[in-house]
Design an enzyme around this catalytic site. Structure first.
Site, mmCIF file in Angstrom:
data_model
loop_
_atom_site.group_PDB
_atom_site.id
_atom_site.type_symbol
_atom_site.label_atom_id
_atom_site.label_comp_id
_atom_site.label_asym_id
_atom_site.label_seq_id
_atom_site.Cartn_x
_atom_site.Cartn_y
_atom_site.Cartn_z
ATOM 1 N N GLU A 107 1.071 -1.055 -0.396
ATOM 2 C CA GLU A 107 -0.336 -0.380 0.065
ATOM 3 C C GLU A 107 0.747 1.167 -0.293
ATOM 4 O OE1 GLU A 107 -3.291 2.057 2.791
ATOM 5 O OE2 GLU A 107 -2.649 0.686 3.205
ATOM 6 N N GLU A 139 -11.986 2.185 5.789
ATOM 7 C CA GLU A 139 -10.504 2.296 6.508
ATOM 8 C C GLU A 139 -11.046 3.831 7.292
ATOM 9 O OE1 GLU A 139 -5.878 0.841 6.637
ATOM 10 O OE2 GLU A 139 -7.005 2.614 5.607
#
Length: 254
Positions: free
Chosen positions: A138, A235
């Protein structure tokens, strides 16, 4: 059809992980994901997942020392990094997780960081292959994580293509990539074959996603049209009690 995954690193974080899984199921989420579950018995997590029928999409490798934000790209720390990777895959296999997010760490500008990360990702890819799982990398925006190795999906894509392991894919976080240039639909479409998971949160607050500068009611269907077919990972950092802020789910689904 849009489906959501609850990231339990942020949502219902005051609860024990098995209880948070149950709350996510009751709230209508189709999947869950977490950050660092290692202090919770894996058997209890697996039981809660079985009870709710929710898949565990991902978990993170541990962060290391304060401020490091991961270990896998830190030259000279390969032993610790591989121990963390092995720990994540062992735990993930017990709970049926689909991916391990291998955190690179604050290694930007360090000599040998990219090569170190590639070598550790190859090790992770071997474990993923052996366990029927996958690896996520990520990129994190430079505002929140200024020293992190990669900040853009373009940097992550170059890394994944260089490694050329089918087990390794990109975690495309709309929050981070909006901060790092926006144009989210075109940028996901350009790398759709490399993207394994998509996350989202309000920008710039990182709170509930029905506020801020990104219109997720429009964006998430557009990302599906661009080629993403999995659940979208919520998230975000709740601005109030998690249950009180879930109205965004129906707003985005329309």
């Amino acid at each position: 059809m849009i489906e959501f995954s609850a990231n339990l690193g942020f949502l219902w974080s005051e609860l024990a992980l098995p209880d948070a899984i149950r709350r996510a199921g009751a709230a209508g989420f189709a999947a869950v994901e977490c950050h660092w579950p290692y202090e919770t018995d894996a058997g209890a997590v697996a039981d809660a997942l079985a009870e709710t029928g929710l898949p565990m999409l991902s978990l993170n490798t541990r962060r290391g020392r304060p401020g490091e934000n991961g270990l896998a790209a830190l030259p000279g720390r390969e032993g610790e990094a591989r121990e963390a990777i092995a720990q994540a895959f062992a735990y993930g296999a017990r709970i049926g997780a689909r991916f391990v997010h291998v955190m690179a760490g604050a290694a930007r500008g360090q000599a040998g960081a990219e090569a170190t990360f590639l070598a550790n990702l190859a090790y992770a890819a071997d474990l993923a292959r052996d366990n029927g799982m996958g690896v996520l990398v990520e990129p994190l925006n430079r505002r929140d994580a200024p020293g992190y190795l990669h900040a853009t999906v373009e940097e992550a894509a170059a890394l994944v293509r260089r490694l050329a392991r089918p087990e390794v894919r990109i975690l495309f976080d709309c929050y981070h990539q909006q901060i790092m240039g926006g144009d989210l639909v075109a940028r996901l479409a350009a790398h759709k074959d490399l993207v394994g998971h998509v996350q989202f949160a309000a920008v710039p607050s990182r709170a509930e996603p029905d506020q801020g500068e990104v219109n997720y009611r429009w964006l998430l269907p557009a990302l599906q049209d661009a080629g993403y077919k999995g659940p979208f990972g919520a998230e975000y950092r709740p601005g109030r009690a998690t249950d009180e802020g879930l109205g965004w789910m129906e707003k985005i689904k329309g």
